[in-house]
Scaffold this active site. Structure first.
Site, short mmCIF file in Angstrom:
data_model
loop_
_atom_site.label_atom_id
_atom_site.label_comp_id
_atom_site.label_asym_id
_atom_site.label_seq_id
_atom_site.Cartn_x
_atom_site.Cartn_y
_atom_site.Cartn_z
N HIS A 1 58.27 38.52 33.66
CA HIS A 1 57.14 37.65 33.99
C HIS A 1 55.99 37.81 33.01
O HIS A 1 55.32 36.85 32.66
CB HIS A 1 56.65 37.95 35.41
CG HIS A 1 55.53 37.07 35.86
ND1 HIS A 1 55.74 35.79 36.32
CD2 HIS A 1 54.19 37.28 35.91
CE1 HIS A 1 54.57 35.25 36.64
NE2 HIS A 1 53.62 36.13 36.40
N GLU B 1 50.89 27.68 36.47
CA GLU B 1 51.57 28.96 36.62
C GLU B 1 52.52 28.90 37.81
O GLU B 1 52.43 27.99 38.64
CB GLU B 1 50.54 30.08 36.85
CG GLU B 1 49.86 30.60 35.59
CD GLU B 1 50.56 31.82 35.01
OE1 GLU B 1 51.70 32.10 35.43
OE2 GLU B 1 49.96 32.48 34.15
N HIS C 1 54.25 30.95 41.24
CA HIS C 1 54.19 32.04 42.22
C HIS C 1 55.37 31.86 43.16
O HIS C 1 55.23 31.85 44.38
CB HIS C 1 52.85 32.03 42.97
CG HIS C 1 52.15 33.34 42.92
ND1 HIS C 1 51.65 33.99 44.02
CD2 HIS C 1 51.86 34.16 41.87
CE1 HIS C 1 51.09 35.14 43.66
NE2 HIS C 1 51.20 35.26 42.36
N HIS D 1 58.63 33.55 43.67
CA HIS D 1 59.24 34.59 44.48
C HIS D 1 58.32 35.11 45.58
O HIS D 1 58.74 35.25 46.73
CB HIS D 1 59.71 35.75 43.58
CG HIS D 1 60.94 35.44 42.79
ND1 HIS D 1 61.03 34.34 41.96
CD2 HIS D 1 62.15 36.07 42.70
CE1 HIS D 1 62.23 34.32 41.39
NE2 HIS D 1 62.92 35.36 41.82
N ASP E 1 42.33 32.45 35.89
CA ASP E 1 42.71 32.19 34.50
C ASP E 1 41.75 31.19 33.86
O ASP E 1 41.32 31.34 32.71
CB ASP E 1 44.13 31.64 34.42
CG ASP E 1 45.19 32.73 34.42
OD1 ASP E 1 44.86 33.87 34.08
OD2 ASP E 1 46.35 32.43 34.74
N GLN F 1 50.66 39.91 47.04
CA GLN F 1 49.22 40.12 47.11
C GLN F 1 48.63 39.41 48.32
O GLN F 1 49.18 38.44 48.82
CB GLN F 1 48.55 39.57 45.84
CG GLN F 1 49.15 40.08 44.55
CD GLN F 1 50.18 39.13 43.98
OE1 GLN F 1 50.93 38.49 44.71
NE2 GLN F 1 50.22 39.03 42.66
N GLN G 1 43.93 40.98 44.48
CA GLN G 1 43.32 39.75 43.98
C GLN G 1 41.80 39.87 43.79
O GLN G 1 41.19 40.87 44.12
CB GLN G 1 43.63 38.62 44.96
CG GLN G 1 45.11 38.29 45.04
CD GLN G 1 45.63 37.67 43.77
OE1 GLN G 1 45.37 36.51 43.48
NE2 GLN G 1 46.36 38.43 42.99
N GLY H 1 51.22 27.83 29.18
CA GLY H 1 52.03 27.56 30.36
C GLY H 1 52.64 28.83 30.89
O GLY H 1 52.08 29.92 30.78
N ASN H 2 53.83 28.70 31.45
CA ASN H 2 54.43 29.79 32.18
C ASN H 2 55.94 29.62 32.17
O ASN H 2 56.45 28.50 32.19
CB ASN H 2 53.90 29.77 33.62
CG ASN H 2 54.53 30.84 34.51
OD1 ASN H 2 55.12 30.52 35.53
ND2 ASN H 2 54.41 32.09 34.15
N SER I 1 59.21 30.90 34.41
CA SER I 1 59.65 31.56 35.64
C SER I 1 61.18 31.61 35.63
O SER I 1 61.83 30.57 35.79
CB SER I 1 59.15 30.81 36.87
OG SER I 1 59.66 31.40 38.05
#
EC number: 6.3.5.3
Length: 749
Positions: A55, A102, A104, A106, A126, A250, A324, A547-548, A550
């Site tokens: 990740h 982004e 999240h 899982h 971010d 979190q 967080q 970007g991201n 996953s």
């Protein structure tokens, strides 16, 4: 248990360490020992394990992501690109806009509410870290089969988490998607995006320079929630058992985040920081190593000064915690007192935890004992790089040969009408108002377009009307059939959606959701999709700003469809000239723009009527997409169209349904010459849109299309309280509305 210090690590080279349990491979552990010239301490091992996770390090994907830089278009509006917390583009009038998407995924399967809520919180920070005020969020979502019992657990929790966190922050949720498919059953996709606005001179970067400058941790206390968090959760597949690892998710506090946002913006206004980084994935491990690596010196941190919610946390847990609502700032000594005053005003805890040094090491101490001594770049940016083997799956040819064009078509007008109703009431095509009504779409008073419009749009300057639009799109069914084309279709659809509102597409962010990179077939899908996206962005002139990725969205051997989600950001000079999707006035003339062909591979019709996936996806013509976009933007600016709606999932009939219901007016349409009614209504050919043209503008509009070479076919008129396809069927709007709006509430009842 005695503290594992640098001295102890040097003197006990053979001490057993839990590198495997922390997700490291044997060769990765050996590489860490090679870098350090000794075994790592427990704290160092914790840092490397989270920062070298899939990740955080992109170790399986970065060799392919290089294309986004290698093939980047020239002369773009990009001010800050890949490598920072978020990309930044110039939108004119001295304004800069930062945006990013982004994942999240899982965490949201394990604990839907908190997983989704903290996904929103993370992406907002971010954007904040770039120096911008967050102004809007979007949420592309994918769930398992709509009628599966677990979807009733995951979807309501995710939606409540997104709405609860975003609404409390006072950020309008202006766009996104909700898609159902059995492939996402054990791996829902919860992608979150955010847009922020600032002036050019307010851009901030994540770097720690200037020996003697202080390292200030501020925001919430560090707790035991999110130990390893998304950095670990997102770096492995789920097994077939029920969701586990809840403590790794979190826990968010949106009210704390709101204070943190306002506090940070006031700190920015007074120019009190020399560098800043949010604490997201990998927590303090990430913030300290990335700030130090991007700066000109080293960093010394006194870890025992970190404010804690749980006094029993070990140094390793503090470094790995992804609690967080935390930020890390680099502050010159003369500004520290004022920095602290502002934090106290906003009731935000702030603590000096270290300082920038003139060395080249990241050094962390615990009650006077040194527990970390590493070159920060090796933690932050020099993780392993894998050239994973990839190969076209053996089943790909058979899948593409299973042509959807051979499926039985409706034989009568009655059958055609029934299939229209089945399509518009299917979970993926039905109204998502059950979801979007839980979001505040208009808070702050600057939202001018929001779901279910083609793109969300917000005003960023009250005097001039300057605004930005964003659309997110991705079709996993298309990408399963052909990942290269599927990625380009996602890009083209988001580009088209933005242009349909009258905004000019500028740049993209992406969230690339795939299965396990250890599967050569999945890596082939990823390589092809990335190549397709890079080639497409080059042709359209829309750079990838960030970007991201996953990966490991897989349960056992079952991977999700390859799902590249693309977010396109556009700019509009005056939001008062935006184009909505609603057919708002009787007498408007309906024009179909673009060419319609027999393209049903991966289509909504083949899925709804035949539960079929096979064949080839629609062809992509990016030159046509660019031309269509230019026509839509010009027509919006010059007042030639009253409404526009892109054509994508469900084809013409889906667009007609949505625009008629949105405006409360019916439409009478005729099947264009050369097409049969079925192809006209259900084809998903790309590069098309429907526009409503005032009669007074018809000649000017058609002349423009003709001069530019864009096919424009008059197909009907806005009229009545029904959709009539002449010679085929009539459906009253009341019947359509019931079919379109009842599905999702019934499924989740």
């Amino acid at each position: 248990m005695s503290l594992d210090t640098i001295k102890n690590a040097t003197e006990t080279p053979d001490a057993a360490q839990p590198w495997k349990e922390l997700g490291l491979k044997e060769d990765e552990y050996a590489r860490i020992r090679e870098i350090l010239g000794r075994r790592p301490t427990g704290a160092e091992l914790a840092m490397y394990s989270v920062m070298w996770s899939e990740h955080c390090s992109y170790k399986s994907s970065k060799v392919h992501l290089k294309q986004f830089g290698d093939k980047a278009p020239e002369n773009t509006a990009m001010l800050v690109g890949i490598g920072e917390n978020a990309g930044v583009v110039d939108v004119g009038q001295g304004y800069a806009v930062t945006f990013k998407v982004e994942s999240h995924n899982h965490p949201s399967y394990i604990e839907p509410y908190q997983g989704a809520a903290t996904g929103v919180g993370g992406i907002v920070r971010d954007i904040l870290a770039m120096g911008a005020r967050p102004v809007a969020v979007v949420d592309p979502l994918r769930f398992g089969a709509a009628d599966h019992p677990d979807t009733k657990r995951v979807l309501p929790g995710v939606v409540a988490g997104i709405g609860g966190y975003g609404n409390c922050l006072g950020l309008p949720n202006i766009g996104g998607e909700v898609v159902f498919d059995a492939c996402y059953q054990g791996n829902p996709l919860v992608n979150a995006g955010c847009i922020g606005v600032m002036k050019h001179e307010d851009i901030h970067l994540a770097k720690a320079s200037g020996p003697g400058n202080k390292v200030v941790l501020y925001g919430a206390r560090t707790g035991g929630d999110g130990i390893g968090g998304v950095s670990v959760l997102a770096s492995e597949t789920f097994d077939d058992s029920k969701p586990t690892k809840r403590p790794a998710v979190q826990v968010g506090d949106p009210f704390q985040e709101k204070l943190l946002i306002e506090c940070t913006l006031e700190i920015f206004k007074e120019k009190l920081v020399a560098g800043i980084q949010d604490l997201g994935g990998a927590g303090l491990s990430c913030a300290t190593s990335e700030l130090a690596s991007a700066g000109s010196g080293g960093m010394r941190v006194e870890l025992d000064t970190v404010p804690l919610r749980d006094a029993t946390l070990s140094p390793e847990e503090i470094l790995m915690s992804e609690s967080q609502e935390r930020m890390c700032a680099i502050v010159e000594p003369q500004h520290v007192d004022r920095f602290m005053e502002i934090c106290e005003k906003w009731d935000v805890i702030a603590t000096v935890i270290g300082e920038v040094t003139d060395g080249e090491r990241l050094e962390i101490f615990w009650h006077g004992e040194q527990i970390v001594d590493v070159p920060p770049g090796t933690v932050a940016h020099e993780g392993p790089v894998y050239h994973r083997p990839y190969a076209r799956p053996e089943w790909q040819d058979a899948l593409q040969a299973d042509d959807a064009g051979k499926l039985p078509r409706p034989a009568t007008s009655e059958e055609l009408r029934a299939q229209v109703l089945a399509l518009v009431s299917s979970p993926n095509q039905a109204s998502k108002s059950w979801v979007t009504d839980q979001y505040d779409r208009f808070v702050q008073g600057n939202t001018v377009l929001a779901q279910p419009e083609d793109a969300g749009m917000v005003r960023i300057d009250e005097e001039t009307g300057l605004g930005v639009a964003m659309a997110t799109d991705g079709n996993g069914r298309f990408a399963k059939l052909d990942p290269y084309t599927g990625a380009q279709l996602a890009l083209a659809e988001a580009y088209r959606n933005v242009a349909a509102t009258g905004a000019k597409p500028l740049a993209i962010s992406d969230c690339l959701n795939f299965g396990s990179p250890e599967d050569p077939g999945v890596m082939w899908q990823f390589a092809e999709a990335t190549r397709g996206l890079a080639d497409g962005c080059l042709e359209l002139g829309t750079p990838v700003t960030g970007g991201n990725v996953s990966l490991y969205n897989q349960t056992g051997d079952i991977a999700i469809h390859p799902t590249p989600v693309v977010a396109v950001l556009g700019v509009i000079d005056d939001v008062n000239r935006r184009t909505p999707m609603a057919f708002s006035e009787a007498g408007q003339l309906l024009y179909l723009l673009g060419d319609t062909a027999e393209e049903f591979g991966g289509s909504a019709w083949s899925e709804v009527v035949h539960q079929h996936l096979g064949g080839m996806p629609p062809k992509v013509d990016l030159a046509r997409e660019k031309l269509l976009g230019e026509i839509l933007i010009s027509a919006s600016r010059d007042g030639m169209v009253d409404a526009a709606h892109d054509l994508s999932d469900g084809g013409v009939i889906q667009a007609l349904t949505e625009s008629c219901l949105r405006g409360g007016n019916g439409a009478r349409v005729v099947v264009p010459e050369g097409l049969d009614a079925f192809t006209f209504l259900f084809s998903e050919s790309a590069g098309r849109a429907i526009v409503a043209v005032p009669r007074s503008e018809e000649l000017r509009f058609t002349d423009m299309c003709g001069a530019r070479g864009l096919p424009a076919t008059r197909i009907g008129v806005v009229d009545g309280e029904e959709i009539e396809v002449q010679g085929e069927f009539t459906i009253p709007l009341a019947e359509l509305r019931t079919a379109h709006e009842a599905t999702i509430p019934a499924l989740l009842a």
